[in-house]
Design a protein around this motif. Structure first.
Motif, PDB file in Angstrom:
ATOM      1  N   GLN A 192       0.846  -1.185   0.000  1.00 36.94           N
ATOM      2  CA  GLN A 192       0.000   0.000   0.000  1.00 36.94           C
ATOM      3  C   GLN A 192       0.885   1.240   0.000  1.00 36.94           C
ATOM      4  OE1 GLN A 192      -2.151  -0.639   3.690  1.00 36.94           O
ATOM      5  NE2 GLN A 192      -3.933  -1.483   2.616  1.00 36.94           N
ATOM      6  N   PRO A 193       0.495   2.311  -0.686  1.00 39.48           N
ATOM      7  CA  PRO A 193       1.231   3.570  -0.528  1.00 39.48           C
ATOM      8  C   PRO A 193       1.022   4.103   0.884  1.00 39.48           C
ATOM      9  CG  PRO A 193      -0.780   3.922  -1.800  1.00 39.48           C
ATOM     10  CD  PRO A 193      -0.645   2.432  -1.620  1.00 39.48           C
ATOM     11  N   PHE A 194       2.045   4.722   1.435  1.00 35.73           N
ATOM     12  CA  PHE A 194       1.928   5.295   2.770  1.00 35.73           C
ATOM     13  C   PHE A 194       1.062   6.548   2.709  1.00 35.73           C
ATOM     14  CE2 PHE A 194       3.489   8.403   5.931  1.00 35.73           C
ATOM     15  CZ  PHE A 194       3.148   7.715   7.084  1.00 35.73           C
ATOM     16  N   ILE A 195       0.060   6.627   3.567  1.00 39.29           N
ATOM     17  CA  ILE A 195      -0.843   7.776   3.641  1.00 39.29           C
ATOM     18  C   ILE A 195      -0.555   8.529   4.937  1.00 39.29           C
ATOM     19  CG2 ILE A 195      -3.239   8.560   3.663  1.00 39.29           C
ATOM     20  CD1 ILE A 195      -2.474   7.177   1.080  1.00 39.29           C
ATOM     21  N   SER A 196      -0.164   9.789   4.809  1.00 39.03           N
ATOM     22  CA  SER A 196       0.127  10.579   6.012  1.00 39.03           C
ATOM     23  C   SER A 196      -1.164  11.155   6.580  1.00 39.03           C
ATOM     24  CB  SER A 196       1.114  11.703   5.685  1.00 39.03           C
ATOM     25  OG  SER A 196       0.562  12.586   4.733  1.00 39.03           O
ATOM     26  N   GLY A 197      -1.158  11.370   7.878  1.00 39.00           N
ATOM     27  CA  GLY A 197      -2.329  11.909   8.552  1.00 39.00           C
ATOM     28  C   GLY A 197      -2.376  11.414   9.980  1.00 39.00           C
ATOM     29  N   GLN A 198      -3.490  11.645  10.641  1.00 37.86           N
ATOM     30  CA  GLN A 198      -3.671  11.234  12.032  1.00 37.86           C
ATOM     31  C   GLN A 198      -4.243   9.823  12.092  1.00 37.86           C
ATOM     32  OE1 GLN A 198      -3.071  12.664  15.331  1.00 37.86           O
ATOM     33  NE2 GLN A 198      -3.462  10.471  15.565  1.00 37.86           N
ATOM     34  N   PRO A 199      -3.448   8.837  12.555  1.00 35.26           N
ATOM     35  CA  PRO A 199      -4.001   7.487  12.704  1.00 35.26           C
ATOM     36  C   PRO A 199      -4.928   7.428  13.912  1.00 35.26           C
ATOM     37  CG  PRO A 199      -1.739   7.537  13.476  1.00 35.26           C
ATOM     38  CD  PRO A 199      -2.022   8.897  12.908  1.00 35.26           C
ATOM     39  N   CYS A 200      -6.085   6.856  13.728  1.00 38.86           N
ATOM     40  CA  CYS A 200      -7.047   6.775  14.822  1.00 38.86           C
ATOM     41  C   CYS A 200      -7.969   5.585  14.604  1.00 38.86           C
ATOM     42  CB  CYS A 200      -7.856   8.075  14.938  1.00 38.86           C
ATOM     43  SG  CYS A 200      -8.700   8.557  13.432  1.00 38.86           S
ATOM     44  N   SER A 201      -8.861   5.379  15.532  1.00 34.71           N
ATOM     45  CA  SER A 201      -9.792   4.268  15.422  1.00 34.71           C
ATOM     46  C   SER A 201     -11.124   4.661  16.033  1.00 34.71           C
ATOM     47  CB  SER A 201      -9.240   3.005  16.104  1.00 34.71           C
ATOM     48  OG  SER A 201      -9.120   3.208  17.501  1.00 34.71           O
ATOM     49  N   MET A 202     -12.154   3.937  15.661  1.00 29.95           N
ATOM     50  CA  MET A 202     -13.478   4.157  16.234  1.00 29.95           C
ATOM     51  C   MET A 202     -14.068   2.801  16.601  1.00 29.95           C
ATOM     52  SD  MET A 202     -16.893   5.910  14.563  1.00 29.95           S
ATOM     53  CE  MET A 202     -16.342   7.618  14.667  1.00 29.95           C
ATOM     54  N   GLY A 203     -14.355   2.609  17.870  1.00 30.19           N
ATOM     55  CA  GLY A 203     -15.049   1.413  18.297  1.00 30.19           C
ATOM     56  C   GLY A 203     -16.532   1.544  18.025  1.00 30.19           C
ATOM     57  N   CYS A 204     -17.177   0.433  17.677  1.00 31.41           N
ATOM     58  CA  CYS A 204     -18.591   0.465  17.315  1.00 31.41           C
ATOM     59  C   CYS A 204     -19.309  -0.759  17.866  1.00 31.41           C
ATOM     60  CB  CYS A 204     -18.767   0.476  15.793  1.00 31.41           C
ATOM     61  SG  CYS A 204     -17.882   1.789  14.943  1.00 31.41           S
ATOM     62  N   PHE A 205     -20.578  -0.566  18.208  1.00 31.31           N
ATOM     63  CA  PHE A 205     -21.478  -1.669  18.510  1.00 31.31           C
ATOM     64  C   PHE A 205     -22.582  -1.664  17.461  1.00 31.31           C
ATOM     65  CE2 PHE A 205     -19.671  -1.210  22.778  1.00 31.31           C
ATOM     66  CZ  PHE A 205     -19.510  -2.532  23.163  1.00 31.31           C
ATOM     67  N   HIS A 206     -22.869  -2.845  16.917  1.00 30.92           N
ATOM     68  CA  HIS A 206     -23.925  -2.934  15.908  1.00 30.92           C
ATOM     69  C   HIS A 206     -24.765  -4.171  16.168  1.00 30.92           C
ATOM     70  CE1 HIS A 206     -25.425  -3.941  11.698  1.00 30.92           C
ATOM     71  NE2 HIS A 206     -25.979  -2.783  11.973  1.00 30.92           N
ATOM     72  N   ASN A 207     -26.079  -3.993  16.142  1.00 31.77           N
ATOM     73  CA  ASN A 207     -26.996  -5.120  16.230  1.00 31.77           C
ATOM     74  C   ASN A 207     -27.446  -5.449  14.816  1.00 31.77           C
ATOM     75  OD1 ASN A 207     -29.471  -6.677  16.433  1.00 31.77           O
ATOM     76  ND2 ASN A 207     -29.511  -6.150  18.602  1.00 31.77           N
ATOM     77  N   ALA A 208     -26.954  -6.564  14.285  1.00 28.96           N
ATOM     78  CA  ALA A 208     -27.261  -6.919  12.901  1.00 28.96           C
ATOM     79  C   ALA A 208     -28.736  -7.212  12.701  1.00 28.96           C
ATOM     80  CB  ALA A 208     -26.425  -8.129  12.483  1.00 28.96           C
ATOM     81  N   GLY A 209     -29.436  -7.568  13.790  1.00 28.94           N
ATOM     82  CA  GLY A 209     -30.859  -7.870  13.675  1.00 28.94           C
ATOM     83  C   GLY A 209     -31.719  -6.636  13.562  1.00 28.94           C
ATOM     84  N   THR A 210     -31.431  -5.625  14.381  1.00 32.02           N
ATOM     85  CA  THR A 210     -32.238  -4.406  14.395  1.00 32.02           C
ATOM     86  C   THR A 210     -31.659  -3.292  13.535  1.00 32.02           C
ATOM     87  OG1 THR A 210     -31.068  -3.496  16.313  1.00 32.02           O
ATOM     88  CG2 THR A 210     -32.948  -4.947  16.753  1.00 32.02           C
ATOM     89  N   GLY A 211     -30.359  -3.388  13.233  1.00 27.74           N
ATOM     90  CA  GLY A 211     -29.698  -2.327  12.475  1.00 27.74           C
ATOM     91  C   GLY A 211     -29.197  -1.190  13.345  1.00 27.74           C
ATOM     92  N   ASP A 212     -29.383  -1.287  14.668  1.00 23.15           N
ATOM     93  CA  ASP A 212     -28.935  -0.217  15.565  1.00 23.15           C
ATOM     94  C   ASP A 212     -27.402  -0.148  15.577  1.00 23.15           C
ATOM     95  OD1 ASP A 212     -31.533   0.409  16.314  1.00 23.15           O
ATOM     96  OD2 ASP A 212     -31.533  -1.019  17.968  1.00 23.15           O
ATOM     97  N   LEU A 213     -26.877   1.056  15.436  1.00 20.94           N
ATOM     98  CA  LEU A 213     -25.430   1.279  15.396  1.00 20.94           C
ATOM     99  C   LEU A 213     -25.048   2.343  16.410  1.00 20.94           C
ATOM    100  CD1 LEU A 213     -22.586   0.950  14.044  1.00 20.94           C
ATOM    101  CD2 LEU A 213     -23.303   2.750  12.437  1.00 20.94           C
ATOM    102  N   LEU A 214     -24.037   2.055  17.213  1.00 22.31           N
ATOM    103  CA  LEU A 214     -23.476   3.010  18.167  1.00 22.31           C
ATOM    104  C   LEU A 214     -22.003   3.217  17.833  1.00 22.31           C
ATOM    105  CD1 LEU A 214     -23.518   4.711  20.797  1.00 22.31           C
ATOM    106  CD2 LEU A 214     -22.972   2.592  22.035  1.00 22.31           C
ATOM    107  N   CYS A 215     -21.652   4.437  17.431  1.00 17.99           N
ATOM    108  CA  CYS A 215     -20.258   4.778  17.165  1.00 17.99           C
ATOM    109  C   CYS A 215     -19.688   5.463  18.407  1.00 17.99           C
ATOM    110  CB  CYS A 215     -20.151   5.705  15.961  1.00 17.99           C
ATOM    111  SG  CYS A 215     -20.589   4.923  14.383  1.00 17.99           S
TER     112      CYS A 215
END
Length: 349
Positions: free
Chosen positions: A199-222
């Motif tokens: 992959q080409p190196f992409i500069s910027g701020q590395p970060c992450s986002m944890g998520c909860f998702h209920n595949a049955g209801t479609g509810d998503l919490l970021c």
């Protein structure tokens, strides 16, 4: 209700990773957090008492969970790990698996859960396969028109860049990841390394986002965006992070994650999205970890809400009161302070 909480490095099933102490420390930190959080869940949520079961590799000494009243620890030996895993599934109502994607290990364990009578609190094995195979997943994101890093097994197919990154196609953590200058990359590509991508190196701020998702209801919490601390030696060793990262790109990142969830059938429970926030304003998806990630040990310290409950019912984001700024280490150690005004006012939903 009997709930099986299984972490592969602690449970004796991932012997090849024992040579990487950092991965074992991360695994133990996640397992410890899960056990403590689930042990505090009210019985009213299930209509019956909750009994926890976990596995512990006897090579690691005594299990450090002796103070949990509703936990059964099954001591296992390396050669018995997979057999013991299958046996415990027979006696449980639900299971949550934490394991590396490498060698399809997480996928294989979740397939065993799916074939049992247990309810899986993980993503589907199909979603795990898609997210765990980095080349396949990059192609999927491109087709879904979600911004990601150009990825190929052939360096010549990639855009010109001053630096390139080589990584395993199915790696977990930063194992096997290496940064090369353009000249070094072209020299290294003459002798291809099996099962790797460029992959080409992409500069910027590395970060992450944890998520909860209920595949049955479609509810998503970021959850709030976490700043990642990575080593600067070209190997991107994970050194923990801090939450929250105050950024104007929070809303854009959430929209990207929603598009990602819409495009990947079977994402469920907790998953982590690694991304880069570029100076040009882009949110670039690096990868999705379709399982619990180390950031969870930080998130749980940010709030008085028991986040383990989100595995069963995903709440509206406004119902979670984030009160602490947390800096966390891969081994689970945390330091915290009260959120400042800027952090409180940036909006989490």
């Amino acid at each position: 209700m009997r709930l099986f909480l299984y972490e592969d490095l602690c449970g004796g099933g991932c012997d090849e990773f024992l040579e990487f102490p950092s991965l074992k420390r991360e695994g133990l930190a996640m397992l410890n957090a899960l056990i403590h959080d689930f042990s505090l869940m009210p019985s009213t949520l299930f209509g019956t008492n909750l009994q926890l079961i976990t596995h512990w590799d006897v090579r690691h000494g005594t299990a450090p969970f002796q103070d949990i009243h509703n936990l059964q620890v099954v001591n296992v030996r390396e050669e018995q790990a997979d057999e013991a895993f299958a046996e415990t599934l027979k006696h449980c109502d639900a299971a949550l698996v934490v394991a590396p994607e490498t060698g399809m290990r997480l996928q294989q364990l979740c397939e065993l859960v799916e074939r049992s009578n247990c309810r899986s609190l993980n993503s589907s094995s199909a979603a795990i396969h898609l997210c765990g195979e980095k080349l396949l997943f990059a192609q999927h994101l491109e087709q879904a028109k979600i911004t990601t890093i150009p990825t190929s097994t052939d360096l010549e197919e990639l855009p010109m860049s001053s630096h390139y990154v080589r990584k395993p196609r199915d790696g977990a953590g930063s194992s096997g990841v290496q940064l090369f200058s353009e000249q070094e990359a072209r020299a290294a590509s003459i002798r291809p390394v099996e099962n790797t991508i460029w992959q080409p190196f992409i500069s910027g701020q590395p970060c992450s986002m944890g998520c909860f998702h209920n595949a049955g209801t479609g509810d998503l919490l970021c959850l709030p965006i976490a700043k990642q601390h990575l080593s600067e030696d070209g190997q991107f060793q994970y050194q923990g992070g801090e939450i929250p990262l105050v950024t104007a790109k929070r809303s854009a990142a959430t929209q990207v994650v929603q598009s990602l969830v819409d495009s990947v059938t079977g994402l469920n429970g907790y998953f982590g999205v690694d991304m880069i926030l570029t100076s040009a304003g882009e949110v670039v998806i690096v990868e999705v970890n379709p399982r619990l990630t180390t950031s969870y040990v930080g998130y749980r310290k940010m709030t008085k809400t028991n986040l383990a409950e989100c595995f069963f019912e995903v709440p509206d984001a406004a119902k979670i009161d984030w009160v602490r700024h947390i800096t966390f280490q891969p081994n689970g150690e945390t330091q915290g302070r009260t959120l400042n005004r800027n952090e409180r006012d940036c909006g989490w939903y």
